[in-house]
Design an enzyme around this catalytic site. Sequence first.
Site, PDB file in Angstrom:
ATOM      1  N   GLU A 193      14.932   6.496  20.270  1.00 13.24           N
ATOM      2  CA  GLU A 193      14.637   7.705  21.031  1.00 13.24           C
ATOM      3  C   GLU A 193      14.151   8.836  20.119  1.00 13.24           C
ATOM      4  OE1 GLU A 193      18.343   8.222  23.150  1.00 13.24           O
ATOM      5  OE2 GLU A 193      17.704   6.829  24.702  1.00 13.24           O
ATOM      6  N   ASP A 206      22.072   1.135  29.328  1.00 15.20           N
ATOM      7  CA  ASP A 206      22.616   2.453  28.978  1.00 15.20           C
ATOM      8  C   ASP A 206      23.681   2.935  29.966  1.00 15.20           C
ATOM      9  OD1 ASP A 206      22.940   4.817  27.648  1.00 15.20           O
ATOM     10  OD2 ASP A 206      21.072   5.732  28.307  1.00 15.20           O
ATOM     11  N   GLU A 246      28.079   9.931  32.088  1.00 17.32           N
ATOM     12  CA  GLU A 246      26.736  10.514  32.166  1.00 17.32           C
ATOM     13  C   GLU A 246      25.964  10.048  33.410  1.00 17.32           C
ATOM     14  OE1 GLU A 246      24.625   9.378  28.672  1.00 17.32           O
ATOM     15  OE2 GLU A 246      22.656   9.797  29.517  1.00 17.32           O
TER      16      GLU A 246
END
Length: 835
Positions: free
Chosen positions: A296, A375, A403
């Site tokens: 990322e 993820d 998240e």
Amino acid sequence: MRSLLFLLALGFAAAEDGSAAWLRYAPVPGASNYRSLPSAIVALNSSTSSPVFVASQELQKGVKGILGKQLSLANGTNKASSSIIVGTADAYKEAYGNFDEADELEDDGYFLSTKGKNVMIIGQNPRGALYGAFEYLSRLGQGKFSPVSYVSNPHAPIRWVNEWNNMDGSIERGYAGLSFFFRNGLVVENVTRAAEYARILASLGINGIIINNVNANATLLSTRNIDGIGRIADAMRPYGVQVGISLNFASPQTFGGLSTFDPLNPAVDAWWANITDQIYKRVPDMAGYLVKANSEGQPGPLTYNRTLADGANMFARAAKPHRGVVMFRAFVYDNHINESNWKNDRANAAVEFFKDLDGKFDENVVVQIKFGPIDFQVREPPSPLFSTLRNTSTAVELQVQPEYLGQNCHLVYLAPQWKEILEFDMRADNKGSKVKDIISGERFKRPLGGSAGVVNVGTNATWLGHHLSMSNLYAYGQLAWDPSQEPDEILQDWIRLTFGFDRHVMNTIVDMSMKSWPAYENYSGNLGIQTLTDILYTHFGPNPATQDGNGWGQWTRADGFSVGMDRTAKNGTGNAGQYAPAIAQMFENIDTTPDNLLLWFHHVNYTHPLKSGKTVIQHFYDAHYEGAATAQTFVPMWEALKGKIDDQRFNEVLFRQVFQAGHSLVWRDAISRFYHNKSGIADRHNRVDNYRYRIEAEKMTLDGYKTYAVSPFHTASGSMAIITTSNNSVGTATTTIPFSSGTYNVAVNYFDLIGGKSKYELSINNRTIGTWSGDLEDKLGHAPSIYLDGHSATRITFKDIKVNKGDTLKIVGTANGIEPAPVDYVSFLPHGIID
Ligand SMILES: *[C@@H]1O[C@H](CO)[C@@H](O)[C@H](O)[C@H]1NC(C)=O
Ligand SMILES: *[C@@H]1O[C@H](CO)[C@@H](O)[C@H](O)[C@H]1NC(C)=O
Ligand SMILES: *[C@@H]1O[C@H](CO)[C@@H](O)[C@H](O)[C@H]1NC(C)=O
Ligand SMILES: *[C@@H]1O[C@H](CO)[C@@H](O)[C@H](O)[C@H]1NC(C)=O
Ligand SMILES: *[C@@H]1O[C@H](CO)[C@@H](O)[C@H](O)[C@H]1NC(C)=O
Ligand SMILES: *[C@@H]1O[C@H](CO)[C@@H](O)[C@H](O)[C@H]1NC(C)=O
Ligand SMILES: *[C@@H]1O[C@H](CO)[C@@H](O)[C@H](O)[C@H]1NC(C)=O
Ligand SMILES: *[C@@H]1O[C@H](CO)[C@@H](O)[C@H](O)[C@H]1NC(C)=O
Ligand SMILES: *[C@@H]1O[C@H](CO)[C@@H](O)[C@H](O)[C@H]1NC(C)=O
Ligand SMILES: *[C@@H]1O[C@H](CO)[C@@H](O)[C@H](O)[C@H]1NC(C)=O
Ligand SMILES: *[C@@H]1O[C@H](CO)[C@@H](O)[C@H](O)[C@H]1NC(C)=O
Ligand SMILES: *[C@@H]1O[C@H](CO)[C@@H](O)[C@H](O)[C@H]1NC(C)=O
């Protein structure tokens, strides 16, 4: 008189802000029956920085709170007729001679015995003694008074938490206030809360913490900040929690002024050795480093055509003389892959990057693997990397702060998800290979391993934002220590310690929590399709279209006829083939793939029949309705506990339950409408896009309001909402109520953006039903949105409103800041109906 006061105290629900977590040491019923309590505590180390001494303080405080008795602190020889003796095995042997269980103790383990005249709390090392003291207090705090004698050793050596704190004081994916480690680029002066957090971690047997974000800032390595890390370490050391830090791979260049950060360049190596020596000089027991490289946008060894192992080993060499560990993240992938190639798959990345490196990592490197291949989605299979790396130590990365699972504004008890992963048998070499035994080092005979939980606690008194989410931190620690424990039993212990002994409270929180993950999965993304949130923005509300059409690789490949990732070896990405043969075969074959991972591994038509007999599309519809319906029940379940929980926590939890109930409907409608629109296949029960209790705001008579096409369209009922015609102006929407006269719950769906606090008034025939303000950004803490979308969409409900057919409904919205008092619809809900 004393016992009367004591009983009265039990019935009194004082306000609590959650800061004490499960270490409240509240009085327990039946405490007066507990007669075998010693009168003194003997700590076999009187140094105030020793976890043994801390244990004695904790025991004194805990016993006072739980049993109402003040124990004296003694040391050296045991003067009282019976004592609680706390210390290391070596110190105990020196003072009192050998004991039988000494040989069974492993690193960080403890022996607890309440059977003899003395209570023995003996750690293999100082923090083991502290863990034993917390265990003893946990038993007392739960009223578990029966005599016990046992040794408890941790399942794995690495039991860490990761805190994604940025040095400016923000927290990446943090939903409970600011960092208490950093502010304005520096370590904070006041490390009191760091010590308080260390105490909570120690009570779970957690022995390490990474204090800064994996997207690391090299200025952490300044002399002043190294001293700051030292202050944090000093604050946490008495609790046996070792501090570690995340490193930025490019530091030698961006911070050190070298021309390169090539891991095989001797000058780079020397630079890391030097800075590592400086850090260890200040923090001699530092846990080690965590590194996110080539992921990322982060720099890494691939920049220089070096392998990830070359990169990891560079840090390992620097840390080795200090016995430091390097946690190297396996979360390495290319975020620019092309969806038009059917065989491209981000889920393949970890195995592709790491499989040829097995055996090439230094002994003090641990590869830290996210539990699933993508993820932290609502459901993923375990990462195939767990059974691929045989000659490399590994740890599982779990996310305590969810998240992708509601950001602690939705109740989602995660232990059942983690338990499924930990117990999953990877069948390496066709032998029993549970993930929990791989990460412990046992299965492949590795010296290191364990778990890393991303927690992201902040300055908020509740630590995580939602009182009930603390069960996740508790369960994370419990499972890291002993993964054989059952999620519902862990929960019960946590409830007794957090809320007391009321049966109704216990049953309600267990019931809600155990239903919460299935409910969230039902309304956010089923059959292994992933959490259908906005992956390009907040990761909070629904936006299924964002999964596809970009390089991030969280694809669903949904088109007009079909959906799912073809991860088969025979026709797809080959991901199923990354598992050991027995598992590969199961996932390769559509008939043996469990329904809950169907779309993870297979691309099928919406009309594909599941094992349940339903089609995929009808399952989508039904599951979203069922999940949202479950979330509605949490509100009355919680309301029934009024008076049984202190008002502060009762009200704060209720606020979030109400929010969740409303937001689950946003999820339900957005996802079911999205697939209805895409597939053109009707819901057999005719619910989707057919909302008969609603009045759409855009259909009302507007004055000072105008209609607005919401994007994504499926996050607004009828795809339209209303907003005021200009900033800071007032709008009025009126309509005649078409429903038959009666009593209704009146729900208003509106959008609460960050950047303004609009005011609203709802009235019927000029009688004010309610007023409110769009200020959830101050009250919730999830990643906010500046748009009308699935993150900002929310609901407020006014109960039991008497309405006559033909009455005039009026909404007056006053815009504020960038928030144009947006309204989506008003529902008139007869008793028992939610829509
Ligand atoms: C007591 O604890 C201190 C601080 O942790 C440590 O330095 C010391 O070695 C300990 N003493 C013994 C005898 O273990
Ligand atoms: C006992 O504790 C006192 C103070 O609490 C301390 O001064 C003394 O050194 C301790 N003795 C031993 C043997 O640890
Ligand atoms: C790193 O921290 C410094 C000092 O606070 C700050 O100026 C800089 O912007 C940060 N860099 C990044 C990439 O956040
Ligand atoms: C330090 O922080 C603690 C806990 O956050 C707080 O109670 C205390 O007042 C602070 N101390 C100072 C000197 O600011
Ligand atoms: C280590 O770095 C410090 C500070 O940058 C410098 O003064 C020192 O000379 C370096 N030591 C070695 C052995 O390179
Ligand atoms: C890395 O390898 C590629 C292909 O072999 C080459 O084109 C590139 O120049 C190399 N980069 C570096 C920094 O050596
Ligand atoms: C993706 O691949 C297709 C087919 O090869 C190509 O037409 C398209 O330009 C590629 N897209 C990107 C962003 O590279
Ligand atoms: C592990 O590595 C050692 C030496 O590097 C090698 O001999 C052995 O075959 C490897 N084992 C496996 C299972 O790959
Ligand atoms: C905790 O966070 C919530 C939501 O962000 C907020 O309402 C509350 O005031 C905060 N409390 C403290 C003590 O920070
Ligand atoms: C096989 O892959 C192709 C794309 O290469 C895809 O269009 C087709 O649907 C797949 N077949 C099956 C049975 O999944
Ligand atoms: C899936 O749908 C397509 C398009 O309607 C159709 O051509 C195909 O036969 C279907 N496949 C199966 C396995 O039903
Ligand atoms: C509401 O109040 C306005 C202004 O006073 C008045 O014109 C209107 O008739 C009232 N409407 C109803 C339904 O009572």
